[in-house]
Structures are given as structure tokens and as C-alpha cells.
Design an enzyme around this catalytic site. Structure first.
Site, PDB file in Angstrom:
ATOM      1  N   ARG A 210      -5.185  -3.056 -14.570  1.00  0.00           N
ATOM      2  CA  ARG A 210      -5.970  -3.972 -13.742  1.00  0.00           C
ATOM      3  C   ARG A 210      -7.267  -4.300 -14.468  1.00  0.00           C
ATOM      4  O   ARG A 210      -8.012  -3.390 -14.824  1.00  0.00           O
ATOM      5  CB  ARG A 210      -6.310  -3.319 -12.407  1.00  0.00           C
ATOM      6  CG  ARG A 210      -5.097  -2.720 -11.706  1.00  0.00           C
ATOM      7  CD  ARG A 210      -4.832  -3.395 -10.402  1.00  0.00           C
ATOM      8  NE  ARG A 210      -3.543  -2.977  -9.876  1.00  0.00           N
ATOM      9  CZ  ARG A 210      -3.272  -2.840  -8.593  1.00  0.00           C
ATOM     10  NH1 ARG A 210      -4.214  -3.065  -7.705  1.00  0.00           N
ATOM     11  NH2 ARG A 210      -2.072  -2.495  -8.204  1.00  0.00           N
ATOM     12  N   GLU A 212     -10.245  -4.806 -13.881  1.00  0.00           N
ATOM     13  CA  GLU A 212     -11.379  -4.669 -12.963  1.00  0.00           C
ATOM     14  C   GLU A 212     -12.652  -4.966 -13.751  1.00  0.00           C
ATOM     15  O   GLU A 212     -12.923  -4.313 -14.746  1.00  0.00           O
ATOM     16  CB  GLU A 212     -11.465  -3.233 -12.416  1.00  0.00           C
ATOM     17  CG  GLU A 212     -10.179  -2.681 -11.811  1.00  0.00           C
ATOM     18  CD  GLU A 212      -9.925  -3.167 -10.400  1.00  0.00           C
ATOM     19  OE1 GLU A 212     -10.773  -3.897  -9.866  1.00  0.00           O
ATOM     20  OE2 GLU A 212      -8.857  -2.818  -9.858  1.00  0.00           O
ATOM     21  N   ARG A 218     -14.393   4.628  -8.694  1.00  0.00           N
ATOM     22  CA  ARG A 218     -13.055   4.689  -8.098  1.00  0.00           C
ATOM     23  C   ARG A 218     -12.027   3.829  -8.828  1.00  0.00           C
ATOM     24  O   ARG A 218     -10.868   3.808  -8.466  1.00  0.00           O
ATOM     25  CB  ARG A 218     -13.104   4.218  -6.634  1.00  0.00           C
ATOM     26  CG  ARG A 218     -13.833   5.140  -5.707  1.00  0.00           C
ATOM     27  CD  ARG A 218     -14.207   4.417  -4.444  1.00  0.00           C
ATOM     28  NE  ARG A 218     -15.172   3.352  -4.734  1.00  0.00           N
ATOM     29  CZ  ARG A 218     -15.039   2.083  -4.371  1.00  0.00           C
ATOM     30  NH1 ARG A 218     -14.010   1.694  -3.668  1.00  0.00           N
ATOM     31  NH2 ARG A 218     -15.952   1.182  -4.714  1.00  0.00           N
ATOM     32  N   HIS A 219     -12.472   3.072  -9.834  1.00  0.00           N
ATOM     33  CA  HIS A 219     -11.550   2.158 -10.520  1.00  0.00           C
ATOM     34  C   HIS A 219     -11.392   2.476 -11.993  1.00  0.00           C
ATOM     35  O   HIS A 219     -12.362   2.751 -12.690  1.00  0.00           O
ATOM     36  CB  HIS A 219     -12.053   0.717 -10.394  1.00  0.00           C
ATOM     37  CG  HIS A 219     -11.974   0.183  -9.009  1.00  0.00           C
ATOM     38  ND1 HIS A 219     -13.013   0.290  -8.122  1.00  0.00           N
ATOM     39  CD2 HIS A 219     -10.967  -0.437  -8.359  1.00  0.00           C
ATOM     40  CE1 HIS A 219     -12.649  -0.258  -6.960  1.00  0.00           C
ATOM     41  NE2 HIS A 219     -11.406  -0.703  -7.080  1.00  0.00           N
ATOM     42  N   GLU A 349      -9.406   4.749  -0.799  1.00  0.00           N
ATOM     43  CA  GLU A 349      -8.026   4.325  -0.551  1.00  0.00           C
ATOM     44  C   GLU A 349      -7.124   5.021  -1.557  1.00  0.00           C
ATOM     45  O   GLU A 349      -7.313   4.914  -2.760  1.00  0.00           O
ATOM     46  CB  GLU A 349      -7.934   2.798  -0.723  1.00  0.00           C
ATOM     47  CG  GLU A 349      -6.537   2.260  -0.529  1.00  0.00           C
ATOM     48  CD  GLU A 349      -6.354   0.881  -1.172  1.00  0.00           C
ATOM     49  OE1 GLU A 349      -7.181  -0.012  -0.934  1.00  0.00           O
ATOM     50  OE2 GLU A 349      -5.361   0.724  -1.921  1.00  0.00           O
ATOM     51  N   SER A 352      -1.374   2.059  -0.739  1.00  0.00           N
ATOM     52  CA  SER A 352      -1.111   1.019   0.239  1.00  0.00           C
ATOM     53  C   SER A 352       0.353   0.655   0.200  1.00  0.00           C
ATOM     54  O   SER A 352       1.029   0.858  -0.814  1.00  0.00           O
ATOM     55  CB  SER A 352      -2.022  -0.193   0.037  1.00  0.00           C
ATOM     56  OG  SER A 352      -1.817  -0.738  -1.219  1.00  0.00           O
ATOM     57  N   ARG A 400      -6.487   8.679  -7.968  1.00  0.00           N
ATOM     58  CA  ARG A 400      -7.221   8.680  -6.693  1.00  0.00           C
ATOM     59  C   ARG A 400      -6.850   9.921  -5.872  1.00  0.00           C
ATOM     60  O   ARG A 400      -7.693  10.534  -5.233  1.00  0.00           O
ATOM     61  CB  ARG A 400      -6.879   7.430  -5.879  1.00  0.00           C
ATOM     62  CG  ARG A 400      -7.388   6.144  -6.485  1.00  0.00           C
ATOM     63  CD  ARG A 400      -8.670   5.698  -5.799  1.00  0.00           C
ATOM     64  NE  ARG A 400      -9.150   4.454  -6.373  1.00  0.00           N
ATOM     65  CZ  ARG A 400      -9.008   3.264  -5.797  1.00  0.00           C
ATOM     66  NH1 ARG A 400      -8.398   3.152  -4.633  1.00  0.00           N
ATOM     67  NH2 ARG A 400      -9.492   2.193  -6.361  1.00  0.00           N
TER      68      ARG A 400
HETATM   69  P1  AMO Z   1      -2.621  -1.564  -4.480  1.00  0.00           P
HETATM   70  O1  AMO Z   1      -3.118  -2.721  -5.249  1.00  0.00           O
HETATM   71  O2  AMO Z   1      -3.380  -1.200  -3.228  1.00  0.00           O
HETATM   72  O3  AMO Z   1      -1.129  -1.829  -3.995  1.00  0.00           O
HETATM   73  O4  AMO Z   1      -2.517  -0.305  -5.424  1.00  0.00           O
HETATM   74  C1  AMO Z   1      -1.909   0.882  -4.977  1.00  0.00           C
HETATM   75  C2  AMO Z   1      -2.778   2.073  -5.275  1.00  0.00           C
HETATM   76  O5  AMO Z   1      -3.001   2.172  -6.674  1.00  0.00           O
HETATM   77  C3  AMO Z   1      -4.294   2.708  -6.917  1.00  0.00           C
HETATM   78  N1  AMO Z   1      -5.082   1.766  -7.699  1.00  0.00           N
HETATM   79  C4  AMO Z   1      -6.020   2.118  -8.598  1.00  0.00           C
HETATM   80  N2  AMO Z   1      -6.453   3.312  -9.009  1.00  0.00           N
HETATM   81  C5  AMO Z   1      -7.430   3.346  -9.929  1.00  0.00           C
HETATM   82  N3  AMO Z   1      -7.980   2.256 -10.485  1.00  0.00           N
HETATM   83  C6  AMO Z   1      -7.584   1.023 -10.109  1.00  0.00           C
HETATM   84  N4  AMO Z   1      -8.117  -0.059 -10.673  1.00  0.00           N
HETATM   85  C7  AMO Z   1      -6.550   0.905  -9.135  1.00  0.00           C
HETATM   86  N5  AMO Z   1      -5.912  -0.115  -8.541  1.00  0.00           N
HETATM   87  C8  AMO Z   1      -5.033   0.424  -7.691  1.00  0.00           C
HETATM   88  C9  AMO Z   1      -4.948   2.921  -5.547  1.00  0.00           C
HETATM   89  C10 AMO Z   1      -4.162   1.991  -4.665  1.00  0.00           C
HETATM   90  O6  AMO Z   1      -4.170   2.408  -3.323  1.00  0.00           O
HETATM   91  N6  AMO Z   1       2.120  -3.160  -4.887  1.00  0.00           N
HETATM   92  C11 AMO Z   1       1.173  -2.477  -4.023  1.00  0.00           C
HETATM   93  C12 AMO Z   1       1.759  -1.190  -3.490  1.00  0.00           C
HETATM   94  C13 AMO Z   1       2.896  -1.395  -2.525  1.00  0.00           C
HETATM   95  O7  AMO Z   1       2.744  -2.146  -1.556  1.00  0.00           O
HETATM   96  O8  AMO Z   1       3.955  -0.788  -2.720  1.00  0.00           O
HETATM   97  C14 AMO Z   1      -0.102  -2.209  -4.812  1.00  0.00           C
HETATM   98  O9  AMO Z   1      -0.149  -2.254  -5.998  1.00  0.00           O
HETATM   99  O10 AMO Z   1      -4.744   4.271  -5.175  1.00  0.00           O
END
Ligand code: AMO
Length: 426
Positions: A210, A212, A218-219, A349, A352, A400
Site C-alpha cells: 500500500r 501510504e 499503524r501503517h 483496526e 475488515s 496489527r
Molecule cells: P483492508 O484494506 O481493511 O481490507 O485491509 C485488511 C487489514 O490489513 C491490514 N492493513 C495494514 N496493515 C499495516 N499497514 C497497512 N498499510 C495496512 N493496510 C491494511 C489492517 C486491515 O484491517 N480486501 C479487504 C479485506 C476483506 O474484505 O477480505 C482489505 O484489504 O489490519
């Protein structure tokens, strides 16, 4: 032999040990070497009178963090930390460390995170840091075991892809011959295709990328996602699997990683299931006691902190507004609300998920409603035209989860070699 295999009862026995020189204490007529291996510490004691002169003189000069091999005799000694010491016959330096060290392994001198990450190979030698990754390994193992026991099969999907899944802004473009390509943000579309392929229950543990823009605690720009997808079930069905999985992971870590929890000075408790569930609308009411947020808006960090302080621990937020969830989620009859959920720990979070829209026409409408082009998703949409069962799933962020479980202040602590806005090395 490993340090944990030796006990005071082995008094008089010959042993061979190897590891890193954690500390050398030179008291003139007596030299102590603290040897560190994968399992812990050993005291090597060199009384000048007993040890051969050359060995003694070499030993007192060994630089810290050199790798050595020691052959010697175990001696019961109540004053030694483990109740015994090793009186060496020979000490062989397998690899000498340079001095000074870029980072201290002993916990005596605190270092900032950047210096630690720049010298991660040494940072990871510190028992507290090492413990995090020993626990992470167990967490992944427990997740795999649990999902296999539940009848899931493990799959591997592409990380080089042609489309976004979670919104176009966070994609990393890559150079891929004459085509446009990206690093995958989530195995979302592929795990759904697997449902059409008839696998019914799949999971994947793999990297997600990602872009970001912001450096937060948290990211990460490369994280590990645990994804499941399951047919003939709904959002409620996969929430139940998720909470049982989390409880199992906590129980396994408590049972199998006691030593590492102790090093981290943590008291872990297995969470009780079912986890509390609160709808987005009820969550909004709590937040609105301190701050006005219009219905339909995402809950930002400040809002989640208010909520986390009120509810605490692990809980689900359900029934999110459709407009802030991706195109693939299914809605209730009231189309403003989706069959989706987030798993929270305090304000963080963890996961999801949702029941998915499996009806082709509706899915195409959803894609269009998000301002996206159905043609770009043809490879995915095709799987919905020839027999797609109803299905649901979730994605859980491994780092996370570690962060929440081990009370880590920064997600980078849960990644061996984190990638963030400014770091792509080591
Ligand atoms: P989402 O975008 O909420 O959902 O991502 C799911 C989980 O992945 C983790 N996460 C991250 N952890 C660290 N750094 C990041 N940049 C980051 N981005 C995401 C989080 C988050 O809750 N396709 C959907 C899932 C689904 O519906 O099955 C999805 O990607 O813990």
C-alpha cells in the site's frame, strides 16, 4: 549444546557451546564471559590460576558480539545466574566482531528506532526484540493450523496485478514490460475468484503493498495479510471464524511462548468469545457525545480513540455505510448499509471483512457507482457469470495483530525489515 540444555545437575560434565559474546567482565585475576545463544545466556568463568595462560589472555580481549565456541566443564555455582558456570578448556573465536558496535545489544543504552532499524541484524539479537519474532512465528503457525483444522486450503495469488481493489490512490506502479502493472494491495479479487472455482474455503498469508503517503505508527507500505474467503456463508459466519481464530492464537501464545511473554513483561489473557458487536450507527452515537460527525463518514483516528476508550479490548464494528466500503461488499435491503465489519482492538483496526456481492448485475452497478470501469475488472467479473456461490471473507493484518497483542507502540516493531515512506533498506 544449547544453553537451556545445561543444568546445575550436569556438574562435572564436558560440554561444547557456541554463541555471541554478550559481555566480558575482566576482574584481573578472574574473567567472566557472558555467552548468548538462541535460547539464553551462559556464564563462562575463567579463574586465572586454573586456565591456561594463552587462553586466559586471549579471552579477556575478545570483542563483544564476536562468535565463539567453548569447550569446557560444567561447575555447579550458586552465585552464577543459572546456578552453574562453565570453566573452559578451549575458546575458539569463529568470527570476531568489530568495535565499537553500531548498536548495543545489552539493554543498557537506549537507541532510537531509526538507528535500531539501520542495524536490524544486531537489534534482533536483543532478547526483547527477538521475543517479538519468536511469538510472531507461533502466531502464524497457529493461524495456519486453525484454518487447516477448519477445512480451509492455502492458496497463493499474484502480487503483480493490473487493477486496484481497495481504492486507486494507494497503488504502487511497477515497470512491467509494455503493460501497466501494480503491486497487489490485497488478494481480494483472486480469493473471490477461487469461490467460483469451487474451493469453498481458502486462505492466504502473504504480503500486501500500500502506497501510504503518511508515516504513522499503524501503517506499513508492505504488510502481511491473512485473508480468508468462504462460500455459502455470510458476514456473521466469517466473523465467528475470526473471533475463534483470535482466541486460539492468544491461547497458543500463552501456552507455547510463556518464556517470550516473560521477557516482554506481558500478561496475556485469552479473550472471551463472542466479542462485543457494535453497529456503525451506535458507534457514531458514542463518538458524538464528544464530537460531531455526520452519518456516512469514516471514523478517523480521533473518533476511534473515543470509541476504543469507551469499549476497549477486542470488538467488532458492523453495518458500515455502503459508500465508505469497497464495491465488492453486499448491502442490506436498505442499500445505504453494507454487510461489512471491522475487527478492532481499542482504536486499532485489525481486520475488515464482509459478505460479498455475488450477483453479477449488482456488482457491475457497484463498480460503476464507485466511479470505476467494469472493463478493467473483466477478468474478475467473468467469474460471476458462470455460477458464483454466495460468499464472505476477511483480511487480518498480521503486524496489527502483533501490535495489539504485545502492546507495541509502533507497527514497525512487528516487522523484521519494515517499509515505510522513507525506508526501503535494509
Ligand atoms: P483492508 O484494506 O481493511 O481490507 O485491509 C485488511 C487489514 O490489513 C491490514 N492493513 C495494514 N496493515 C499495516 N499497514 C497497512 N498499510 C495496512 N493496510 C491494511 C489492517 C486491515 O484491517 N480486501 C479487504 C479485506 C476483506 O474484505 O477480505 C482489505 O484489504 O489490519
Amino acid at each position: 549444546m544449547r544453553s537451556t540444555e545445561i543444568t546445575p545437575e550436569k556438574d562435572g560434565e564436558q560440554v561444547k557451546v557456541a554463541g555471541w559474546v554478550h559481555e566480558v567482565r575482566d576482574l584481573g585475576g578472574l574473567v567472566f564471559i557472558v555467552l548468548r545463544d538462541r535460547e539464553g545466556f551462559l556464564q563462562i568463568t575463567l579463574p586465572k590460576k586454573v586456565i591456561e595462560r594463552e587462553t586466559f589472555n586471549r579471552a579477556r580481549k575478545i570483542s563483544r558480539e564476536s562468535v565463539i565456541k567453548v569447550e569446557g566443564v560444567v561447575k555447579k555455582e550458586e552465585k552464577a545466574p543459572n546456578g552453574f558456570e562453565i570453566i573452559p578448556k578451549t575458546i575458539e573465536v569463529l568470527n570476531e566482531s568489530l568495535a565499537p558496535l553500531p548498536l548495543e545489544v545489552t539493554e543498557k543504552v537506549p537507541a532510537d528506532l531509526d538507528t535500531r532499524l539501520d542495524n536490524r541484524f544486531i537489534d534482533l539479537r536483543r532478547p526483547k526484540i527477538n521475543a517479538i519474532f519468536r511469538i510472531k512465528s507461533q502466531v502464524v503457525r497457529s493461524i495456519r493450523e486453525f484454518l487447516y483444522e477448519e477445512g480451509f486450503i492455502e492458496v497463493q495469488t499474484p502480487k503483480i496485478v493490473s487493477t486496484a481493489t481497495e481504492g486507486g490512490t494507494e497503488l504502487f506502479p511497477i515497470s512491467y514490460f509494455e503493460k501497466e502493472a501494480f503491486l497487489n494491495q490485497s488478494p481480494q479479487l483472486y480469493k473471490q475468484i477461487m469461490m467460483s472455482a469451487g474451493f469453498e474455503k481458502v486462505f492466504e498469508i502473504g504480503p500486501i503493498f500500500r502506497a501510504e503517503e503518511h508515516n504513522t505508527t499503524r501503517h506499513l507500505n508492505e504488510a502481511t495479510s491473512i485473508d480468508i474467503e468462504m462460500s455459502f456463508t455470510d458476514h456473521e459466519g466469517v466473523m465467528k471464524i475470526l473471533e475463534r481464530l483470535i482466541a486460539r492464537v492468544y491461547a497458543d501464545v500463552l501456552e507455547k511462548c510463556g518464556k517470550f511473554l516473560q521477557i516482554l513483561e506481558l500478561n496475556l489473557e485469552v479473550p472471551k468469545i463472542p466479542f462485543p458487536r457494535i453497529s456503525y450507527s451506535s458507534a457514531l452515537e458514542i463518538v458524538r457525545r464528544s464530537r460531531e460527525i455526520p452519518w456516512g463518514e469514516d471514523l478517523d483516528l480521533q473518533a476511534l480513540k473515543i470509541l476504543g476508550a469507551e469499549i476497549g479490548g477486542l470488538y467488532f464494528i458492523t453495518d458500515w455505510p455502503t459508500k465508505i466500503k469497497p464495491f465488492y461488499v453486499m448491502t442490506f435491503e436498505d442499500e445505504r448499509i453494507s454487510k461489512s465489519f471491522d475487527l478492532m482492538h481499542g482504536y486499532i483496526e485489525l481486520a475488515s471483512g464482509a459478505q460479498r456481492e455475488h450477483r453479477y448485475e449488482r456488482l457491475v452497478e457497484n463498480i460503476k457507482a464507485k466511479g470505476l470501469h467494469p472493463e478493467s475488472f473483466e477478468f474478475y467479473l467473468k467469474a460471476f457469470r458462470y455460477g458464483m456461490p454466495p460468499h464472505a471473507g476477511w483480511g487480518l493484518g498480521l503486524e496489527r495483530l502483533l501490535m495489539a497483542m504485545l502492546n507495541l507502540g509502533n507497527i514497525r516493531e512487528a516487522m523484521l525489515f519494515p517499509r515505510d515512506r522513507t525506508r526501503i533498506s535494509p
